[in-house]
Design an enzyme around this catalytic site. Structure first.
Site, PDB file in Angstrom:
ATOM      1  N   ARG A 179      -8.728  -0.590   8.434  1.00 52.01           N
ATOM      2  CA  ARG A 179      -9.533   0.626   8.275  1.00 52.01           C
ATOM      3  C   ARG A 179      -9.694   1.341   9.609  1.00 52.01           C
ATOM      4  O   ARG A 179     -10.794   1.766   9.960  1.00 52.01           O
ATOM      5  CB  ARG A 179     -10.914   0.254   7.703  1.00 52.01           C
ATOM      6  N   CYS A 180      -8.583   1.481  10.336  1.00 54.55           N
ATOM      7  CA  CYS A 180      -8.713   2.019  11.681  1.00 54.55           C
ATOM      8  C   CYS A 180      -8.380   3.492  11.767  1.00 54.55           C
ATOM      9  O   CYS A 180      -8.589   4.093  12.813  1.00 54.55           O
ATOM     10  CB  CYS A 180      -7.839   1.243  12.657  1.00 54.55           C
ATOM     11  N   GLU A 210     -12.539   4.941   5.530  1.00 54.74           N
ATOM     12  CA  GLU A 210     -12.620   4.179   6.779  1.00 54.74           C
ATOM     13  C   GLU A 210     -13.772   4.577   7.678  1.00 54.74           C
ATOM     14  O   GLU A 210     -14.024   3.923   8.694  1.00 54.74           O
ATOM     15  CB  GLU A 210     -11.314   4.355   7.558  1.00 54.74           C
ATOM     16  N   GLN A 249       0.827  -1.197   0.000  1.00 48.78           N
ATOM     17  CA  GLN A 249       0.000   0.000   0.000  1.00 48.78           C
ATOM     18  C   GLN A 249       0.870   1.259   0.000  1.00 48.78           C
ATOM     19  O   GLN A 249       0.342   2.368  -0.117  1.00 48.78           O
ATOM     20  CB  GLN A 249      -0.914   0.024   1.235  1.00 48.78           C
TER      21      GLN A 249
END
Lengths: 789, 292, 161
Positions: free
Chosen positions: A373-374, A743, A226
């Site tokens: 997705r925090c 997110e 990523q």
């Protein structure tokens, strides 16, 4: 009339606000997506990893002879061999070290111990089964409470100066002001809750193909990354390879969700093996390896309380968190913040004093914590405050909507300085709440609930009004392993008026090839269909920090807008030359240049692009291109209100989500269709986290939840049908008013789901059920209050 | 994640297959749909020397009625039971169970016989076959046996099938009278194994009393369980709410669940009770609405 | 052993070990990488192909079990350069994000429409309950399959008229 034609033009152009069908779909719907496991190179070998069955054990010896003897096996690599090349340990993104291959001890079940490289993956796996390791099991530490208790076995005994299992102690906010607030509180409501370990589990697992050319020394590494540029730099540092000779290619990624941010031992060994053997080496982990060893999420124990005055207003917030980081501190987060951005925990509420204390501990589990997705621990913070506000509502006898409306940061208060040091850019929480209530039909449902309750039927309505913080971030405050968190966009327009946009971010499904082209379309008036977007190849893109924590639109999107404006401005110089006018008199409107007062005499951006190569004023360089490295002045603060309705089966404890209304505000939406897709995905992950996803461990440190039979991901059948709404409160500092959104739904929804269950049961005196809220837990809670079918 | 190497054969006739099993004994495994076996092979929990693929053998699939029985070829896919709509009324429990087995993709390949022989304690067909009093026709190179479902399931993944035998058919009796049944399964998501499941099949006599009753449970013991005491308490009774409640309690008493990540033993036992109760209400309603 | 099967209308005959899983046969022996691997316990459906028209998990089949049979992969959906209605539906309705589950989802959708030309939302969700998606939350996948069903029905009606 004019507005309609303008709107038609925008639709045709694919500018901002258009739900443009995705440009990247073609290859995927033809099955021609190019994922790392699709890469096949001549002479390529395959690597399989031998992993520890024990959570904590000393390694007495490793016998690789049987494995090496299998026909087709080229090499077997152990920690001992790596140590000779100073590669047995590597730095983590959090300033710790992590074993590449275990040398002295294994410290979690699934830890990498040896690697087999063979002609085919079947042979590699056969041979891996023959590697024989003699372990001396040690007592496993399986909770952070155990870890920090006196006398616990020291997990990181190889670290100089490490005499216990404590990693860090970190504080934010103002302790004195908070203590004072609690001293004068009329009521204090507390909550103790655990956000269990779960896993981003993208459908494509992690892997790489490392190809180190023995003649040129060029290392091409196809990698599920990523953040390819950051990875390249880290590879150079860790592996000692010259950075200009490393090319990281992150091709199509089958999801990321933060799982593809860390550097895993598999990447390092595959690269080292390719270097030593002189042939490409492919390593693709299987699902069990992914779940048992790669970057997990959460595992946060949170205790806190809110101080409330006589008027029902929140005046203080205290939170203590104990973080289970596994065997190595490998969180991928800005270095300044040991608990990520958890200090956003005051959330949507105007709480004047807050104090956060965070402690991190080592345990005999896989390393990680920041993922899925925090938004850098905002999931944990948002969950905690929204659950605490639910408790406050119950304990003070106030409706959960009313208590929020009373305590929201009001629209006039923005930009808002939070008690823990954030400046929220913009927000209108009451409006999002109202849209959600109207969409749900809240009052009617409360009536229905009252009627059902009288009949002994269990129905609940859950509320969550989250504010989260994304777009890392201003370089002075945000860096990962020292690399400042700017991002970049490089735009070049060709003579025929089409262009290529190269980005430092990296999509894993978020649709950048479409949305970033839409930004250029809006800014420069070149149709999105004429802008080719490239990401992921470090040789061909400008340096960026990658895509995670919802930063692509806030930072990369801003860079794209700014570089487009640079080209627009250069275009004005060329237009002035073509019009033989003063550049101060040149105007620009959606791809059209004209002299002030003569809007019908137009040079299009395509005319200008051609002229940039054919007809330039003296002294002006040819070409129409530029690069922007954008340093965001602040984070962005998307927000929303989610409402969930559940019905509970008393006989089995099963919870059925009847309705789920999600109103999101992420500022200006570049592509509403894509935004909604992101939200639905996040709401589903939140649903999974709330009700079924779990990685847990028994007393010996055996991992439960290390395959898809045990790690449960919702199917289309269980997943609720979402009802989406929106409000738009632009970010005042972002060039196009956009905030991140990828997110938000995973951040905000778990509390909404859990609050719905608690709301259904609160009248029975049940105040908390930790996630995942499984049917047996609900049944047990009901049984404890004498409720049964 | 890939099987260890094995020798493979796909005989065209049952005789060849049985001969191979006789020859190789415990070194061989039968491959039907593979939806239970192949996952085991991939995890290397099973490492046969020889795999005998019975996929090519004729006349092992199909559902037909004959002589008061429904005869299901052992290699009939789960989804073919799912779509056998004419079983409605006679064997509701089969029709209600089939769609709940695993997921649609597995059901396209997995077989009824394969699943029964695999005998996962949480396998759905076990409870169903116990409830309907099925018989299993099994063959070896030395002949044929007919084994009643009751007693077939001996322990986890252990049945009365010998290593050299292949199940060829499942026979389900159609008891004369008005019948009704259903299958209730507690699963955490589609595709999961049962946490608790109950199969119920009742036949009412002309007098409205229960003439026959079958109650099977799975996932709450070392093997699928036939709740015989509960069945006995129901037969001959007029099925009132109280009777059903008592029978459900007895059925739960037959369960021996283990506490695990899915829940406590008490939880599973109580869900078994609730399911048998709900299941009997549904079954009785269906039977009462049926024409003889 | 030699394994012969028909893939997307073409017969292929390739040497492979008996233990070769169908998904590995397709990806490695036939070099067709549109069929994906997402798990190791037969739970995710990323490997879905059609076997004689029925959706199955190719990771839970030996290639040998497909001997002499017809296999359809995502690469076989479009015919003569023309997209299958299911592919058009997924594109029109934003039914994909990362694309990894997409081949499997589309094949299940295509098979569903063949046998059930007017599926309800429940029927669609039930049919794809063996296929996991992490990105989309399923909403647009349902819309995509519905879109394809409508388009196919319209086309068929037009054909008849």
């Amino acid at each position: 009339m004019a507005v309609d034609t303008q709107e038609a033009a925008r639709q045709a152009m694919g500018g901002i606000g258009v739900s443009l069908a995705r440009k990247e779909d073609a290859r995927f719907i033809h099955g021609q997506g190019h994922y790392v496991d699709d890469v096949v190179l001549p002479g390529m070998l395959h690597m399989a990893i031998v992993r520890s069955p024990h959570a904590h054990a000393r390694i007495r010896s490793i016998d690789t002879s049987a494995a090496s003897a299998v026909p087709g096996v080229i090499a077997v690599v152990t920690g001992e061999l790596l140590a000779q090349h100073k590669l047995a340990w590597m730095p983590t993104l959090s300033g710790d070290t992590q074993a590449v291959l275990a040398t002295d001890k294994v410290r979690f079940q699934g830890q990498e111990v040896a690697c087999v490289i063979a002609e085919t993956k079947y042979i590699a796996e056969d041979a891996a089964a023959l590697v024989s390791v003699d372990y001396e099991p040690l007592q496993a530490v399986t909770t952070p409470q155990q870890a920090i208790a006196p006398g616990a076995p020291v997990i990181r005994d190889e670290k100089e100066g490490q005499t216990d299992n404590k990693i860090y102690h970190w504080e934010a906010g103002d302790k004195d002001a908070t203590d004072a607030a609690f001293a004068r509180a009329a009521k204090v409501v507390s909550l103790s809750t655990f956000y269990p370990r779960c896993h981003p589990s993208p459908l494509e697992t992690c892997g790489c193909v490392a190809d180190v050319d023995p003649v040129t020394g060029n290392a091409t590494i196809y990698m599920t990354s990523q953040a390819p540029h950051a990875h390249r730099t880290l590879f150079a540092i860790v592996a000692g390879l010259p950075e200009e000779k490393i090319r990281i290619i992150s091709p199509d990624l089958g999801g990321g969700f933060g799982n593809k941010v860390p550097i895993y031992p598999g990447y390092v060994v595959a690269t080292a093996a390719s270097l030593l053997i002189g042939r490409p080496v492919k390593w693709i982990e299987d699902r069990t390896e992914n779940l048992i060893s790669t970057g997990f999420a959460r595992d946060y124990h949170m205790d806190g309380e809110v101080a409330i005055d006589a008027d029902g207003k929140f005046i203080g917030l205290r939170v203590h968190l104990l973080s289970d980081n596994g065997a190595f501190f490998a969180d991928a987060q800005p270095t300044r913040f040991k608990a990520g951005l958890f200090h956003i925990v005051t959330g949507s509420y105007d709480i004047p004093a807050a104090h956060i204390v965070a402690d991190g501990a080592y345990t005999n589990k896989a390393p990680g914590g920041v993922a899925y997705r925090c938004s850098f621990r905002v999931t944990e913070a948002s969950y905690f405050i929204e659950r605490l506000v639910e408790s406050a509502a119950v304990e003070t006898g106030v409706d959960p909507v009313a208590i929020r409306l009373k305590n929201f940061i009001q629209p006039e208060a923005f930009p808002y300085q939070s008690a823990s040091g954030f400046e929220y850019d913009s927000g209108d929480y009451p409006r999002a709440m109202q849209v959600a209530l109207d969409k749900l039909g809240y009052q009617e449902l409360r009536k229905e609930q009252a009627e059902k309750r009288a009949r002994g039927e269990l129905m609940g309505i859950g509320v969550a009004s989250f504010t989260e913080v994304v777009g890392a971030g201003k370089g002075k405050e945000y860096d990962i392993a020292g690399l400042r968190m700017f991002d970049s966009a490089e735009l070049r327009i060709h003579p025929t008026g089409k262009g290529i946009l190269k980005l430092g971010v990296k999509s894993q499904g978020q649709g950048h090839e479409t949305t970033f082209a839409q930004i250029v379309a809006e800014e420069l008036g070149i149709p999105a269909s004429d802008i080719e977007v490239r990401e992921g190849d470090t040789d061909n893109t400008p340096y960026g920090l990658g895509t995670y924590a919802s930063r692509s639109t806030p930072v990369g999107g801003a860079a794209t807008a700014m570089v487009s404006r640079k080209l627009r401005d250069k275009g004005k110089l060329i237009a002035a030359h073509l019009f033989e006018a003063d550049v101060a008199d040149i105007e620009f409107d959606h791809g059209k240049y004209f002299v002030k007062g003569s809007p019908d005499n137009v040079k299009t951006i395509q005319d200008i692009a051609f002229a940039a190569y054919t007809n330039l004023p003296d002294g002006l360089e040819a070409g129409l291109e530029g690069v922007t490295y954008y340093d965001p002045p602040n984070m962005t603060f998307p927000f929303g209100t989610y409402l969930v309705v559940v019905d509970i089966d008393k006989g089995t404890g099963q919870v059925k989500v009847r309705r789920m209304v999600a109103v999101d505000d992420c500022g200006v939406r570049i592509n509403p269709m894509i935004v909604e897709g992101q939200i639905c995905g996040g709401l589903t992950e939140g649903f999974g986290i709330a009700f079924m996803e779990l990685i847990t461990f028994d007393d010996e440190g055996n991992c439960i939840g290390s395959n898809f039979m045990d790690y449960l991901i919702p199917t289309a059948w269980e997943t609720p049908r979402f009802e989406l709404g929106e409000t738009v409160t632009p970010s005042p500092h972002h060039p196009i008013g956009a905030k991140g959104v990828g997110e938000s739904a995973t951040v905000g929804s778990p509390a909404a789901y859990v609050n719905a269950v608690i709301d259904a049961l609160a009248h029975l005196g049940i105040t908390n059920i930790d996630m995942p809220v499984t049917s047996d837990k609900v049944w047990a809670a009901l049984r404890s209050k004498g409720v049964t079918e | 994640m890939f099987p260890a190497a094995f020798d493979y054969m796909a005989p065209a006739t049952l005789e060849e297959a049985l001969g191979a099993l006789h020859q190789h004994g415990d070194d061989a495994k039968v491959l039907a749909g593979g939806q239970s076996l192949i996952p085991l092979l991939k995890l290397r929990f099973a490492t046969p020397v020889v795999l005998v693929d019975i996929g090519r053998i004729g006349r092992l699939e199909g559902i037909r009625r004959e002589n008061g029985h429904v005869r299901i070829g052992a290699r009939t896919r789960h989804r073919d039971v799912e779509s056998a709509a004419d079983l409605r009324g006679a064997l509701d429990v089969l029709l209600d169970a089939a769609p709940l087995i695993s997921d649609p993709l597995i059901r396209n390949m997995g077989t009824v016989g394969g699943s029964i022989c695999h005998a996962d304690p949480a396998g759905d067909w076990g409870a169903v076959m116990l409830a309907v009093g099925a018989e299993f026709v099994v063959r070896s190179s030395s002949g044929e046996r007919v084994l009643p479902a009751a007693g077939f399931f001996e322990g986890p993944f252990t049945t009365g099938l010998h290593a050299d035998e292949v199940m060829t058919e499942i026979r389900v009796p159609i008891t004369p009278g008005r019948s009704g049944g259903t299958y209730l399964k507690l699963e955490r998501k589609i595709g999961d194994f049962a946490s608790v499941a109950a199969a119920v099949h009742v036949v009412l006599g002309g007098d409205g009393r229960v003439a026959a009753a079958g109650i099977g449970l799975c996932a709450v013991g070392a093997q699928s369980i036939k709740a015989t005491a509960a069945e006995a308490a129901l037969v001959g009774q007029t099925p009132s709410d109280d009777v059903i409640a008592e029978v459900s309690r007895l059925a739960a008493g037959a369960a021996e669940p283990k506490a695990d990540i899915r829940g406590s033993a008490d939880y599973k036992r109580d869900v078994a009770r609730v399911f048998v109760q709900r299941g009997l209400h549904t079954a009785i309603n269906r039977a009462q609405g049926a024409t003889a | 052993m030699k394994i012969t099967l028909e893939i997307n209308g073409t017969e292929k005959s390739v040497e492979a070990e008996p233990r070769t899983l169908l998904v590995d046969f397709i990806r490695t022996k036939l070099g067709m990488t549109g069929t994906h691997i997402g798990c190791d316990t037969s739970n995710c459906g990323a490997c879905t192909v059609l076997l004689d028209g029925r959706p199955v998990k190719s990771c839970t089949l030996l290639a040998a079990q497909a001997e002499g049979r017809k296999v359809t992969t995502v690469e076989g959906l479009a015919t003569g350069g023309k997209l299958h209605a299911i592919q058009e539906g997924f594109h029109a309705e934003h039914g994909l994000q990362c694309g990894f589950c997409t081949p499997g989802m589309m094949l299940v959708g295509a098979a569903l429409i063949e046998s059930n030309p007017h599926p309800t939302e429940d029927e669609i969700r039930w049919a794809i309950s063996g296929n996991i998606c992490r990105c989309t939350g399923y909403m647009n996948i349902v819309k995509a399959i519905h879109h394809a069903a409508e388009a196919t029905a319209t086309q068929n009606t037009a054909g008849v008229a």
